[in-house]
Design an enzyme around this catalytic site. Structure first.
Site, short mmCIF file in Angstrom:
data_model
loop_
_atom_site.label_atom_id
_atom_site.label_comp_id
_atom_site.label_asym_id
_atom_site.label_seq_id
_atom_site.Cartn_x
_atom_site.Cartn_y
_atom_site.Cartn_z
N ASP A 72 5.39 -24.81 -36.27
CA ASP A 72 4.90 -26.17 -36.50
C ASP A 72 3.77 -26.56 -35.56
O ASP A 72 3.47 -25.84 -34.60
CB ASP A 72 6.07 -27.18 -36.39
CG ASP A 72 6.99 -26.87 -35.21
OD1 ASP A 72 6.54 -26.22 -34.25
OD2 ASP A 72 8.16 -27.28 -35.26
N ASP A 75 18.95 -33.92 -33.17
CA ASP A 75 19.35 -34.50 -34.46
C ASP A 75 19.63 -33.43 -35.52
O ASP A 75 19.79 -33.74 -36.70
CB ASP A 75 18.27 -35.48 -34.97
CG ASP A 75 16.92 -34.81 -35.22
OD1 ASP A 75 16.81 -33.57 -35.06
OD2 ASP A 75 15.97 -35.52 -35.59
N HIS A 115 17.56 -30.90 -36.35
CA HIS A 115 16.40 -30.33 -37.06
C HIS A 115 16.14 -28.89 -36.65
O HIS A 115 16.52 -28.46 -35.56
CB HIS A 115 15.15 -31.21 -36.88
CG HIS A 115 14.53 -31.20 -35.53
ND1 HIS A 115 13.97 -32.33 -34.95
CD2 HIS A 115 14.33 -30.21 -34.61
CE1 HIS A 115 13.47 -32.02 -33.77
NE2 HIS A 115 13.67 -30.75 -33.55
N GLU A 129 13.24 -32.62 -40.25
CA GLU A 129 14.12 -33.68 -39.77
C GLU A 129 15.25 -33.92 -40.78
O GLU A 129 15.18 -33.48 -41.93
CB GLU A 129 13.30 -34.97 -39.59
CG GLU A 129 12.20 -34.86 -38.53
CD GLU A 129 12.71 -34.91 -37.10
OE1 GLU A 129 13.83 -34.42 -36.82
OE2 GLU A 129 11.99 -35.43 -36.23
P1 PGA Z 1 13.66 -28.31 -27.23
O1 PGA Z 1 13.35 -28.62 -28.76
O2 PGA Z 1 13.71 -26.83 -27.10
O3 PGA Z 1 12.51 -28.89 -26.48
O4 PGA Z 1 14.95 -28.97 -26.91
C1 PGA Z 1 14.06 -27.93 -29.75
C2 PGA Z 1 13.61 -28.41 -31.11
O5 PGA Z 1 13.25 -29.59 -31.24
O6 PGA Z 1 13.64 -27.63 -32.05
#
Ligand code: PGA
Length: 260
Positions: free
Chosen positions: A67, A136, A138, A143
């Site tokens: 992404d 959350d 995702h 999302e």
């Molecule tokens: P993080 O993010 O490794 O910074 O916790 C993980 C994600 O959002 O996929």
């Protein structure tokens, strides 16, 4: 899904690095799906050390990042393009032309997303996809409520993800609202998936992903349908798993030939 519980984030990174070593040894031309965020940083440090020790060779590998933020050029310090250069690409022998990160400044985003999908297909599909998981639930930036068969496309971030990622930008107000992300369907086509999660803030998302129902409100839960998905987590992220002892038992009794 295989669930591997390690004592801490260092051990998580080392276990994941072994999977990458195994993958590149078996197939030097592997197509690797890569992730950003805090979670993979330890893994990327391991991969850099192993490359310098000549245990890893990325010279024939191809990468696709999950992404990118819409509105940021790949040169912007907060872009995922910059993140990847800083933490991995600048330190390994991966040819620049083999690197793919969505273009946050694409004029025609829909066309760019279709081209990204086509590029993955042309390279033969993703062999090993690395994922983190959002608090959350995702994966990538898919999302909650994302279609479980979605493809690479524009998504709007939830306020929770914006708050989670504000630490990289200084304030929530500076976090872009939109992103380009590989879809859940794109991710599910990878031949092998490795998900990393560390820390207590991920415990409820991890439990929902592994032991909850499959549902679009927890996009990571679709990985229950993937035939080759391994989740590597530390004790804190395992804190809400009901069957944690069983996962430990399975790992301890894994036949040698099944290990990476
Ligand atoms: P993080 O993010 O490794 O910074 O916790 C993980 C994600 O959002 O996929």
């Amino acid at each position: 899904m295989e669930v591997i519980i390690k004592p801490d984030s260092d051990a998580v990174s080392k276990e994941a690095a072994q999977l990458f070593e195994d993958q590149l040894e078996k197939k030097p031309t592997s197509v690797l799906g890569l992730a950003t965020g805090s979670t993979p940083l330890g893994l990327y440090r391991e991969l850099v050390i192993m490359t310098h020790a000549e245990l890893l060779d990325f010279s024939r590998a191809i990468t696709f990042n999950l992404d990118e933020y819409v509105g940021l050029s790949g040169e912007h310090p907060m872009s995922y393009g910059s993140f990847m250069r800083e933490h991995l690409f600048a330190h390994i022998n991966l040819p620049a032309e083999n690197i793919h990160v969505p273009d946050g400044l694409a004029a025609d985003i829909a066309q760019h997303c279709a081209d990204y999908e086509e590029a993955i297909r042309r390279c033969g599909g993703i062999d090993l996809q690395l994922l983190g998981i959002g608090s959350d639930g995702h994966i990538g930036f898919n999302e909650p409520s994302s279609s479980l068969s979605s493809r690479t496309r524009l998504k709007t971030l939830t306020p929770r993800t914006i708050a989670d990622n504000a630490r990289f930008f200084g304030s929530a107000a500076e976090v872009p609202r939109h992103v380009i992300t590989m879809g859940v369907g794109t991710i599910m086509e990878a031949r092998r998936v490795v998900v990393l999660a560390t820390g207590a803030s991920k415990a409820s998302a991890v439990a929902a992903m592994v032991e909850g129902p499959i549902r679009a409100s927890v996009p990571a839960s679709i990985l229950q349908m993937h035939q080759k998905c391994v989740l590597i987590i530390d004790e804190a992220a395992a804190g809400q798993l009901e069957r944690a002892d069983y996962y430990r038992w399975v790992y301890d009794h894994k036949p040698e030939w099944q290990r990476a």
